[in-house]
Design a protein around this motif. Structure first.
Motif, PDB file in Angstrom:
ATOM      1  N   UNK A 166      14.376  -4.624   0.610  1.00  0.00           N
ATOM      2  CA  UNK A 166      14.282  -3.501  -0.324  1.00  0.00           C
ATOM      3  C   UNK A 166      12.834  -2.983  -0.339  1.00  0.00           C
ATOM      4  N   UNK A 167      12.681  -1.682  -0.260  1.00  0.00           N
ATOM      5  CA  UNK A 167      11.340  -1.109  -0.277  1.00  0.00           C
ATOM      6  C   UNK A 167      10.893  -0.834  -1.707  1.00  0.00           C
ATOM      7  N   UNK A 168       9.611  -0.600  -1.873  1.00  0.00           N
ATOM      8  CA  UNK A 168       9.072  -0.254  -3.189  1.00  0.00           C
ATOM      9  C   UNK A 168       9.736   1.012  -3.704  1.00  0.00           C
ATOM     10  N   UNK A 169       9.859   2.007  -2.832  1.00  0.00           N
ATOM     11  CA  UNK A 169      10.459   3.273  -3.254  1.00  0.00           C
ATOM     12  C   UNK A 169      11.899   3.068  -3.715  1.00  0.00           C
ATOM     13  N   UNK A 170      12.678   2.294  -2.975  1.00  0.00           N
ATOM     14  CA  UNK A 170      14.065   2.025  -3.370  1.00  0.00           C
ATOM     15  C   UNK A 170      14.118   1.345  -4.736  1.00  0.00           C
ATOM     16  N   UNK A 171      13.261   0.358  -4.918  1.00  0.00           N
ATOM     17  CA  UNK A 171      13.235  -0.401  -6.167  1.00  0.00           C
ATOM     18  C   UNK A 171      12.872   0.505  -7.341  1.00  0.00           C
ATOM     19  N   UNK A 172      11.849   1.311  -7.174  1.00  0.00           N
ATOM     20  CA  UNK A 172      11.380   2.178  -8.247  1.00  0.00           C
ATOM     21  C   UNK A 172      12.340   3.328  -8.530  1.00  0.00           C
ATOM     22  N   UNK A 173      13.115   3.725  -7.537  1.00  0.00           N
ATOM     23  CA  UNK A 173      14.073   4.826  -7.699  1.00  0.00           C
ATOM     24  C   UNK A 173      15.193   4.491  -8.680  1.00  0.00           C
ATOM     25  N   UNK A 174      15.305   3.232  -9.073  1.00  0.00           N
ATOM     26  CA  UNK A 174      16.318   2.841 -10.051  1.00  0.00           C
ATOM     27  C   UNK A 174      16.112   3.531 -11.394  1.00  0.00           C
ATOM     28  N   UNK A 175      14.876   3.969 -11.692  1.00  0.00           N
ATOM     29  CA  UNK A 175      14.580   4.567 -13.000  1.00  0.00           C
ATOM     30  C   UNK A 175      14.299   6.060 -12.931  1.00  0.00           C
ATOM     31  N   UNK A 176      14.228   6.635 -11.734  1.00  0.00           N
ATOM     32  CA  UNK A 176      13.961   8.067 -11.617  1.00  0.00           C
ATOM     33  C   UNK A 176      13.524   8.441 -10.217  1.00  0.00           C
ATOM     34  N   UNK A 177      13.295   9.717 -10.023  1.00  0.00           N
ATOM     35  CA  UNK A 177      12.916  10.237  -8.712  1.00  0.00           C
ATOM     36  C   UNK A 177      11.475   9.865  -8.384  1.00  0.00           C
ATOM     37  N   UNK A 178      11.288   9.223  -7.236  1.00  0.00           N
ATOM     38  CA  UNK A 178       9.953   8.847  -6.763  1.00  0.00           C
ATOM     39  C   UNK A 178       9.474   9.937  -5.815  1.00  0.00           C
ATOM     40  N   UNK A 179       8.312  10.523  -6.132  1.00  0.00           N
ATOM     41  CA  UNK A 179       7.750  11.576  -5.286  1.00  0.00           C
ATOM     42  C   UNK A 179       6.888  11.017  -4.158  1.00  0.00           C
ATOM     43  N   UNK A 180       6.199   9.914  -4.432  1.00  0.00           N
ATOM     44  CA  UNK A 180       5.253   9.408  -3.437  1.00  0.00           C
ATOM     45  C   UNK A 180       4.941   7.935  -3.709  1.00  0.00           C
ATOM     46  N   UNK A 181       4.786   7.174  -2.650  1.00  0.00           N
ATOM     47  CA  UNK A 181       4.333   5.789  -2.748  1.00  0.00           C
ATOM     48  C   UNK A 181       3.149   5.621  -1.815  1.00  0.00           C
ATOM     49  N   UNK A 182       2.061   5.094  -2.350  1.00  0.00           N
ATOM     50  CA  UNK A 182       0.876   4.809  -1.530  1.00  0.00           C
ATOM     51  C   UNK A 182       0.587   3.319  -1.613  1.00  0.00           C
ATOM     52  N   UNK A 183       0.742   2.632  -0.495  1.00  0.00           N
ATOM     53  CA  UNK A 183       0.430   1.208  -0.436  1.00  0.00           C
ATOM     54  C   UNK A 183      -1.061   1.088  -0.167  1.00  0.00           C
ATOM     55  N   UNK A 184      -1.763   0.423  -1.068  1.00  0.00           N
ATOM     56  CA  UNK A 184      -3.214   0.307  -0.941  1.00  0.00           C
ATOM     57  C   UNK A 184      -3.554  -0.750   0.103  1.00  0.00           C
ATOM     58  N   UNK A 185      -4.507  -0.406   0.973  1.00  0.00           N
ATOM     59  CA  UNK A 185      -4.892  -1.304   2.060  1.00  0.00           C
ATOM     60  C   UNK A 185      -6.370  -1.646   1.964  1.00  0.00           C
ATOM     61  N   UNK A 186      -6.727  -2.740   2.596  1.00  0.00           N
ATOM     62  CA  UNK A 186      -8.127  -3.151   2.631  1.00  0.00           C
ATOM     63  C   UNK A 186      -8.950  -2.064   3.298  1.00  0.00           C
ATOM     64  N   UNK A 187     -10.059  -1.725   2.694  1.00  0.00           N
ATOM     65  CA  UNK A 187     -10.979  -0.692   3.167  1.00  0.00           C
ATOM     66  C   UNK A 187     -10.321   0.683   3.254  1.00  0.00           C
ATOM     67  N   UNK A 188      -9.133   0.828   2.660  1.00  0.00           N
ATOM     68  CA  UNK A 188      -8.454   2.114   2.630  1.00  0.00           C
ATOM     69  C   UNK A 188      -7.974   2.620   3.969  1.00  0.00           C
ATOM     70  N   UNK A 189      -7.943   1.755   4.961  1.00  0.00           N
ATOM     71  CA  UNK A 189      -7.560   2.163   6.314  1.00  0.00           C
ATOM     72  C   UNK A 189      -6.053   2.357   6.410  1.00  0.00           C
ATOM     73  N   UNK A 190      -5.603   3.515   6.914  1.00  0.00           N
ATOM     74  CA  UNK A 190      -4.162   3.717   7.110  1.00  0.00           C
ATOM     75  C   UNK A 190      -3.615   2.659   8.067  1.00  0.00           C
ATOM     76  N   UNK A 191      -2.507   2.052   7.691  1.00  0.00           N
ATOM     77  CA  UNK A 191      -1.902   1.014   8.524  1.00  0.00           C
ATOM     78  C   UNK A 191      -2.641  -0.305   8.466  1.00  0.00           C
ATOM     79  N   UNK A 192      -3.660  -0.388   7.598  1.00  0.00           N
ATOM     80  CA  UNK A 192      -4.426  -1.625   7.466  1.00  0.00           C
ATOM     81  C   UNK A 192      -3.663  -2.673   6.679  1.00  0.00           C
TER      82      UNK A 192
END
Length: 158
Positions: free
Chosen positions: A1-27
């Protein structure tokens, strides 16, 4: 189960940002994420109903994200683009941040950010002149049959 799927149980999710070390995409994930909902009500329900639930066997903490919390200015803090904020109130509870953003942009100019809070919508502009224009043009105007109240926030009121 993804974060978005889990959170969608209570309403529409517009965006999910997974925080990474040093802010690097895919980090490497820091083990936390920022989830943006379509309405403040959905965000409030997430805090009330999904805190201490589990995703893939891991218990999660759900709390309201407060921009500039701590104000440490340290490494990894999200840069604040605009420093000029107005508070918009009087709209219907189901009004989404996108509707507010579009309405405020049409009336006053480019909007940097909209944060839906219990007190209303905090709209951030990159220039003081835009925030002043928003107050002048939108205060007392109608949005979907609701009369809006707009005031400038000073000295990081929110």
């Amino acid at each position: 189960e993804t974060i978005k799927d889990h959170m969608s149980e209570v309403g529409t999710v517009d965006h999910v940002e997974i925080l990474t070390e040093k802010g690097a995409p895919g980090g490497r994930s820091k083990g936390c994420a920022v989830v943006e909902f379509n309405t403040f009500g959905a965000a409030r329900r997430a805090v009330e109903r999904l805190h201490d639930t589990t995703i893939e066997g891991r218990m999660i903490l759900v709390r309201e994200y407060k921009e500039n919390a701590g104000k440490g200015g340290g490494k990894g803090d999200r840069p604040t683009r605009g420093q000029f904020k107005v508070l918009v109130t009087g709209f219907e509870p189901e009004t989404s941040w996108r509707v507010i953003k579009d309405h405020m942009r049409d009336a006053a100019g480019d909007v940097d950010h909209v944060a839906m809070t219990e007190d209303g919508a905090v709209v951030t502009y990159s220039a003081g002149s835009l925030a002043k224009r928003a107050v002048e043009r939108v205060n007392g105007s109608k949005l979907d049959n609701s009369v809006l109240s707009v005031r400038e926030l000073v000295n990081d009121e929110m």
